[in-house]
Scaffold this motif. Structure first.
Motif, PDB file in Angstrom:
ATOM      1  N   GLY A 103       0.808  -3.651 -12.569  1.00 26.79           N
ATOM      2  CA  GLY A 103       1.579  -4.799 -12.098  1.00 26.79           C
ATOM      3  C   GLY A 103       2.778  -4.324 -11.311  1.00 26.79           C
ATOM      4  N   GLN A 104       3.125  -5.038 -10.270  1.00 28.21           N
ATOM      5  CA  GLN A 104       4.280  -4.638  -9.462  1.00 28.21           C
ATOM      6  C   GLN A 104       5.105  -5.864  -9.091  1.00 28.21           C
ATOM      7  OE1 GLN A 104       4.231  -4.034  -5.433  1.00 28.21           O
ATOM      8  NE2 GLN A 104       2.228  -4.904  -5.035  1.00 28.21           N
ATOM      9  N   TRP A 105       6.399  -5.623  -8.856  1.00 32.90           N
ATOM     10  CA  TRP A 105       7.327  -6.699  -8.494  1.00 32.90           C
ATOM     11  C   TRP A 105       8.499  -6.095  -7.725  1.00 32.90           C
ATOM     12  CZ3 TRP A 105       6.695 -11.495  -7.742  1.00 32.90           C
ATOM     13  CH2 TRP A 105       7.753 -12.402  -7.696  1.00 32.90           C
ATOM     14  N   GLY A 106       8.962  -6.767  -6.694  1.00 31.88           N
ATOM     15  CA  GLY A 106      10.131  -6.325  -5.956  1.00 31.88           C
ATOM     16  C   GLY A 106       9.872  -5.949  -4.520  1.00 31.88           C
ATOM     17  N   SER A 107       8.648  -5.562  -4.187  1.00 30.59           N
ATOM     18  CA  SER A 107       8.372  -5.161  -2.801  1.00 30.59           C
ATOM     19  C   SER A 107       8.518  -6.333  -1.836  1.00 30.59           C
ATOM     20  CB  SER A 107       6.973  -4.557  -2.686  1.00 30.59           C
ATOM     21  OG  SER A 107       5.975  -5.492  -3.050  1.00 30.59           O
ATOM     22  N   HIS A 108       8.326  -7.554  -2.338  1.00 30.11           N
ATOM     23  CA  HIS A 108       8.470  -8.741  -1.490  1.00 30.11           C
ATOM     24  C   HIS A 108       9.914  -8.958  -1.055  1.00 30.11           C
ATOM     25  CE1 HIS A 108       9.570 -10.009  -5.493  1.00 30.11           C
ATOM     26  NE2 HIS A 108      10.080 -11.129  -5.027  1.00 30.11           N
ATOM     27  N   GLU A 109      10.857  -8.406  -1.809  1.00 31.49           N
ATOM     28  CA  GLU A 109      12.260  -8.522  -1.419  1.00 31.49           C
ATOM     29  C   GLU A 109      12.600  -7.563  -0.280  1.00 31.49           C
ATOM     30  OE1 GLU A 109      14.505  -7.930  -4.959  1.00 31.49           O
ATOM     31  OE2 GLU A 109      14.031  -9.928  -5.769  1.00 31.49           O
ATOM     32  N   GLY A 153       0.225  12.069 -10.114  1.00 33.31           N
ATOM     33  CA  GLY A 153      -0.754  13.150 -10.091  1.00 33.31           C
ATOM     34  C   GLY A 153      -2.060  12.918  -9.372  1.00 33.31           C
ATOM     35  N   ARG A 154      -2.229  11.780  -8.686  1.00 29.55           N
ATOM     36  CA  ARG A 154      -3.500  11.515  -8.016  1.00 29.55           C
ATOM     37  C   ARG A 154      -3.300  11.210  -6.536  1.00 29.55           C
ATOM     38  NH1 ARG A 154      -7.817  10.747 -11.437  1.00 29.55           N
ATOM     39  NH2 ARG A 154      -8.926  11.438  -9.560  1.00 29.55           N
ATOM     40  N   LEU A 155      -4.349  11.508  -5.758  1.00 27.80           N
ATOM     41  CA  LEU A 155      -4.370  11.127  -4.349  1.00 27.80           C
ATOM     42  C   LEU A 155      -5.076   9.778  -4.240  1.00 27.80           C
ATOM     43  CD1 LEU A 155      -5.386  14.506  -2.628  1.00 27.80           C
ATOM     44  CD2 LEU A 155      -3.088  13.605  -3.079  1.00 27.80           C
ATOM     45  N   PRO A 156      -4.399   8.743  -3.732  1.00 30.39           N
ATOM     46  CA  PRO A 156      -5.004   7.410  -3.667  1.00 30.39           C
ATOM     47  C   PRO A 156      -5.956   7.261  -2.482  1.00 30.39           C
ATOM     48  CG  PRO A 156      -2.789   7.340  -2.781  1.00 30.39           C
ATOM     49  CD  PRO A 156      -2.988   8.742  -3.283  1.00 30.39           C
ATOM     50  N   HIS A 157      -7.075   6.615  -2.728  1.00 28.08           N
ATOM     51  CA  HIS A 157      -8.057   6.314  -1.685  1.00 28.08           C
ATOM     52  C   HIS A 157      -8.224   4.795  -1.646  1.00 28.08           C
ATOM     53  CE1 HIS A 157      -9.248  10.559  -1.249  1.00 28.08           C
ATOM     54  NE2 HIS A 157      -8.966  10.617  -2.544  1.00 28.08           N
ATOM     55  N   TYR A 158      -7.917   4.213  -0.490  1.00 25.06           N
ATOM     56  CA  TYR A 158      -7.877   2.761  -0.349  1.00 25.06           C
ATOM     57  C   TYR A 158      -9.126   2.191   0.308  1.00 25.06           C
ATOM     58  CZ  TYR A 158      -2.893   2.327  -1.453  1.00 25.06           C
ATOM     59  OH  TYR A 158      -1.682   2.323  -2.080  1.00 25.06           O
ATOM     60  N   LEU A 159      -9.393   0.925  -0.030  1.00 27.15           N
ATOM     61  CA  LEU A 159     -10.283   0.098   0.772  1.00 27.15           C
ATOM     62  C   LEU A 159      -9.383  -0.592   1.796  1.00 27.15           C
ATOM     63  CD1 LEU A 159     -12.567  -1.534  -1.965  1.00 27.15           C
ATOM     64  CD2 LEU A 159     -12.862   0.617  -0.757  1.00 27.15           C
ATOM     65  N   PRO A 183       0.806  -1.228   0.000  1.00 24.38           N
ATOM     66  CA  PRO A 183       0.000   0.000   0.000  1.00 24.38           C
ATOM     67  C   PRO A 183       0.837   1.274   0.000  1.00 24.38           C
ATOM     68  CG  PRO A 183      -0.955  -1.609   1.489  1.00 24.38           C
ATOM     69  CD  PRO A 183       0.372  -2.167   1.052  1.00 24.38           C
ATOM     70  N   LEU A 184       1.964   1.268   0.716  1.00 22.43           N
ATOM     71  CA  LEU A 184       2.828   2.454   0.718  1.00 22.43           C
ATOM     72  C   LEU A 184       3.450   2.675  -0.665  1.00 22.43           C
ATOM     73  CD1 LEU A 184       4.700   2.208   4.139  1.00 22.43           C
ATOM     74  CD2 LEU A 184       2.856   3.773   3.500  1.00 22.43           C
ATOM     75  N   MET A 185       3.926   1.593  -1.277  1.00 25.98           N
ATOM     76  CA  MET A 185       4.556   1.712  -2.583  1.00 25.98           C
ATOM     77  C   MET A 185       3.526   2.103  -3.656  1.00 25.98           C
ATOM     78  SD  MET A 185       7.548   1.194  -1.580  1.00 25.98           S
ATOM     79  CE  MET A 185       8.151   1.603  -3.195  1.00 25.98           C
ATOM     80  N   ALA A 186       2.347   1.517  -3.575  1.00 25.19           N
ATOM     81  CA  ALA A 186       1.305   1.843  -4.551  1.00 25.19           C
ATOM     82  C   ALA A 186       0.865   3.300  -4.404  1.00 25.19           C
ATOM     83  CB  ALA A 186       0.113   0.912  -4.372  1.00 25.19           C
ATOM     84  N   ALA A 187       0.736   3.751  -3.150  1.00 22.39           N
ATOM     85  CA  ALA A 187       0.363   5.138  -2.917  1.00 22.39           C
ATOM     86  C   ALA A 187       1.412   6.076  -3.507  1.00 22.39           C
ATOM     87  CB  ALA A 187       0.207   5.397  -1.418  1.00 22.39           C
ATOM     88  N   HIS A 188       2.683   5.707  -3.364  1.00 20.05           N
ATOM     89  CA  HIS A 188       3.769   6.508  -3.915  1.00 20.05           C
ATOM     90  C   HIS A 188       3.657   6.569  -5.440  1.00 20.05           C
ATOM     91  CE1 HIS A 188       8.384   7.439  -3.658  1.00 20.05           C
ATOM     92  NE2 HIS A 188       7.692   8.402  -4.217  1.00 20.05           N
ATOM     93  N   PHE A 189       3.397   5.433  -6.069  1.00 18.11           N
ATOM     94  CA  PHE A 189       3.269   5.375  -7.524  1.00 18.11           C
ATOM     95  C   PHE A 189       2.113   6.255  -8.003  1.00 18.11           C
ATOM     96  CE2 PHE A 189       1.585   3.438 -11.436  1.00 18.11           C
ATOM     97  CZ  PHE A 189       2.730   3.334 -12.208  1.00 18.11           C
ATOM     98  N   VAL A 190       0.959   6.105  -7.360  1.00 15.50           N
ATOM     99  CA  VAL A 190      -0.217   6.875  -7.761  1.00 15.50           C
ATOM    100  C   VAL A 190       0.017   8.364  -7.520  1.00 15.50           C
ATOM    101  CG1 VAL A 190      -2.663   7.297  -7.254  1.00 15.50           C
ATOM    102  CG2 VAL A 190      -1.806   4.950  -7.410  1.00 15.50           C
ATOM    103  N   TYR A 191       0.586   8.690  -6.377  1.00 12.27           N
ATOM    104  CA  TYR A 191       0.850  10.098  -6.044  1.00 12.27           C
ATOM    105  C   TYR A 191       1.856  10.715  -7.015  1.00 12.27           C
ATOM    106  CZ  TYR A 191       2.120  14.230  -3.326  1.00 12.27           C
ATOM    107  OH  TYR A 191       2.357  15.524  -2.923  1.00 12.27           O
ATOM    108  N   ASP A 192       2.882   9.944  -7.375  1.00  9.23           N
ATOM    109  CA  ASP A 192       3.889  10.441  -8.304  1.00  9.23           C
ATOM    110  C   ASP A 192       3.308  10.722  -9.693  1.00  9.23           C
ATOM    111  OD1 ASP A 192       6.061  10.657  -6.658  1.00  9.23           O
ATOM    112  OD2 ASP A 192       7.100   8.883  -7.402  1.00  9.23           O
TER     113      ASP A 192
END
Length: 257
Positions: free
Chosen positions: A159-165, A68-74, A57-66
């Motif tokens: 799609g994302q990869w690498g956060s598990h490391e 131009g959007r503010l992410p809203h999560y469930l 969630p932190l990494m995805a929020a960073h991607f979305v924010y970078d």
């Protein structure tokens, strides 16, 4: 990597979150962001990610924010139990979800309302960390598809990869050395146009879910440069716990005295 400034209004909580969380993320990982400009700059939309680590969630929020959007999560409703944290999460517009309960319909309604208000809503269609042994996207839940069909909004797969490391599934401590690289790639909107105006039967929702998961799997395969399994992992068929750490044995109920 293209970065797009947000035009959405940020309140004090958003400013605090960005100021506190962004610096350590930048220091902890290298970012390989791809095609994030495919996230609509304005208007309600649904951005869906595969799920491989609790730090997602932190990494995805960073991607979305970078981009131009503010992410809203469930977000899991238990996160809102703490008055301070819960109040903060509500102030930044996050949406509590009570998984495996009838109250989950409230989250659906809140997500639909948010999209109709022009918000960017982030969803993990798998509903939890993938149970696939190779960390490929597994069978999806119906929530993302139902929200998309109800609103007719753009559905952007990432799609994302690498956060598990950086933080392995269900690990308690991150692995900070050496510095890890997190890759994220946005795809074209998932085409659900032929399904939106149909009655939202289980078959139609199932088809929409399959298209969303297929788009995510294709993006992950591209990032990994590997071929995905021929069939998506189904936790129910495998007898794996639907939520929580699948490696932990269920706790025995306490006997009464």
């Amino acid at each position: 990597m293209t970065v797009r400034r947000t035009t959405e209004k940020r309140n004090w909580a958003w400013n605090l979150a960005v100021g506190v969380l962004k610096p350590p993320i930048l220091a902890s990982v290298r970012r390989d962001w791809r095609d994030g400009e495919k996230i609509p700059a304005t208007g309600g939309c649904l951005v869906v990610f595969n799920h491989i680590s609790h730090i997602d969630p932190l990494m995805a929020a960073h991607f979305v924010y970078d981009h131009g959007r503010l992410p809203h999560y469930l977000a899991k409703s238990t996160l809102f139990d703490n008055k301070v944290l819960g109040g903060f999460l509500r102030t930044v517009g996050q949406i509590p979800v009570e998984r495996l309960t009838r109250n989950a319909v409230g989250a659906f309604d809140a997500a639909v309302a948010g999209i109709r208000e022009g918000k960017c809503v982030v969803v993990y269609p798998e509903g939890t960390l993938t149970r696939d042994p190779g960390l490929w996207p597994m069978q999806g839940k119906s929530g993302a598809a139902r929200i998309a069909l109800e609103t007719g909004c753009p559905v952007i797969p990432v799609g994302q990869w690498g956060s598990h490391e950086l933080l392995a599934p269900y690990a308690k401590k991150p692995d900070l050395v050496p510095r890890k690289t997190v890759l994220m790639k946005a795809g074209d909107p998932v085409d659900l146009s032929d399904l939106v105006d149909q009655p939202h039967t289980p078959a139609v929702v199932g088809e929409a879910t399959d298209r969303i998961m297929a788009a995510l799997t294709s993006l992950v395969a591209d990032l990994r440069d590997e071929a995905p399994p021929s069939e998506r992992f189904d936790p129910r068929k495998a007898g794996v716990r639907p939520i929580g750490n699948p490696n932990e044995k269920p706790r025995k109920p306490r006997s009464g005295r």
